[in-house]
Design a protein around this motif. Sequence first.
Motif, short mmCIF file in Angstrom:
data_model
loop_
_atom_site.label_atom_id
_atom_site.label_comp_id
_atom_site.label_asym_id
_atom_site.label_seq_id
_atom_site.Cartn_x
_atom_site.Cartn_y
_atom_site.Cartn_z
N TYR A 1 -46.81 -69.04 110.97
CA TYR A 1 -45.96 -69.00 110.57
C TYR A 1 -44.63 -69.52 110.14
O TYR A 1 -43.91 -69.93 109.57
N VAL A 2 -44.65 -70.30 111.28
CA VAL A 2 -43.48 -70.95 111.30
C VAL A 2 -43.40 -72.64 110.57
O VAL A 2 -42.84 -72.82 109.64
N ALA A 3 -45.00 -72.77 110.51
CA ALA A 3 -45.12 -73.91 109.28
C ALA A 3 -45.29 -73.74 108.17
O ALA A 3 -44.65 -74.55 107.91
N ARG A 4 -45.91 -72.75 108.11
CA ARG A 4 -45.75 -71.98 106.71
C ARG A 4 -44.25 -71.39 105.73
O ARG A 4 -44.11 -71.94 104.99
N THR A 5 -43.26 -71.49 106.40
CA THR A 5 -42.02 -71.74 106.33
C THR A 5 -41.44 -72.55 106.33
O THR A 5 -40.41 -72.94 105.09
N TYR A 6 -41.28 -73.39 107.20
CA TYR A 6 -40.49 -74.78 106.78
C TYR A 6 -41.24 -76.26 105.97
O TYR A 6 -43.05 -76.11 106.43
N PRO A 7 -40.48 -76.80 105.42
CA PRO A 7 -41.29 -78.19 104.67
C PRO A 7 -41.87 -79.43 105.22
O PRO A 7 -41.46 -78.54 107.20
N ALA A 8 -42.53 -79.94 104.83
CA ALA A 8 -43.29 -80.74 106.11
C ALA A 8 -42.71 -81.62 106.79
O ALA A 8 -42.97 -81.96 107.90
N HIS A 9 -41.78 -82.27 106.33
CA HIS A 9 -40.86 -83.18 106.90
C HIS A 9 -39.65 -82.68 107.99
O HIS A 9 -38.87 -83.42 108.29
N ALA A 10 -39.73 -81.24 108.26
CA ALA A 10 -39.36 -80.63 109.78
C ALA A 10 -40.10 -79.74 109.90
O ALA A 10 -39.44 -79.07 111.02
N ARG A 11 -41.71 -79.56 109.75
CA ARG A 11 -42.69 -78.30 110.18
C ARG A 11 -42.99 -79.15 111.82
O ARG A 11 -42.28 -77.91 112.31
N ALA A 12 -43.26 -79.64 112.05
CA ALA A 12 -43.00 -80.22 113.54
C ALA A 12 -42.00 -79.79 114.53
O ALA A 12 -41.91 -79.50 115.64
#
Length: 403
Positions: A321-332
């Motif tokens: 859910y966290v990974a889906r919510t944020y853009p790739a450049h802030a996901r980690a």
Amino acid sequence: MKMPWRAIAIGLAVMTLEGYDLVAFGATTPLLLRHQPWQLSLPELGTLGSLTPVGMLFGALLVGPLTDRHGRRRTTLLSIAIVSLGMFACAFAPNPELFGASRLLVGLGVGAVYPAMGPLIFELAPPKRKNLSSAIVQCGVTIGGSLAAVVAAAFLSGDNFRPEYLVGGAVGLLLVPMTYRWLPESPVYRREPTGARGLRVVLRPPYTGTTTLFCAMVICSFLLIFGINTWLPQLMQAARYPLDSSLMFLTLVNVGATVGGLAIAALADRAGSRIPIIACFVVAAGAMAALSVRSPLPVLSVIVLIGGAGAFGVQGLINVYVARTYPAHARASAIGVALGIGRIGAIAGPVLGGWVLAAGFAPQWNFLLFAVPAILGAILTVVLGSFRRTAETPASQPVEEPA
């Protein structure tokens, strides 16, 4: 798009190393107490044990920005190398001070592993299999814990604790070249434009409130997981169940977590993350309430299995859910912040269980009090859905589909 089975296999192996370490210290505590040159007291041993969670907290917080800036594959390799180095340092530590420093180093690596690798698995997985891919990888934690117990039973004797850590270090050393060869970099990360990354996105509007709610959800999840893992046998004995049944319940919890977690993840890939997360928290709360009522052993076994799926399966869903919510450049960075702050729950869970048992409540209240964080987690998830309607991307729509 096909499942990236090779990457998932490497991810499973890496998480097995993490699970091994999480149990390794507990498996060697009796030997450490008997190790005459060190003459450790129980409080000193407890202090040594607390260093790994502290390292995990900082590892999770620090690795996210590094992963978003330097790539998923590179930081995953670095995290594995740190874990391996720390395990070897534990094996050869000449005194408690260096052993404690080594445990802190291991914690840094273990805390960094999933925030580095989780986004990579998410971005490599097909749009309709992201939860399932994550759940398969996280099965490694249970597998690694079981392996640590097997190694301890087979190779440890007297006060010689060192073989347990030698095995862990050697496994980590083998994983480094395997990961280097077979784990690809995320094509989604490679396509990301330059600009604001990591914590500069996660901690600022419009994500500030979302990040706060995710951190609170993970605190509730970890409080349940670590509290139940630590205290379930004692809670069952306080309710006057025999010791062998109490230990059996702990095994059933982990079986439910593994099998149920995979089933729930497959459901979440169809229904989205939010509703299954709410359901998991509610099921966990219901199971704790049901355990407060004395029932026949077969009925209790089913309750524990279902409760394990809810209480333990929810964390994997939150990660996706966290990974889906944020853009790739802030996901980690987002995953790292959520898991790092969430370690407060990992520390509070065992403390809460000890406080509950020491308070001398009636047995049914021991279980009902553990239902509180599950209910709170469900409420927080509902609030998150209302707070950020666009947070969830339907499973039928690609989020970050690699080329």
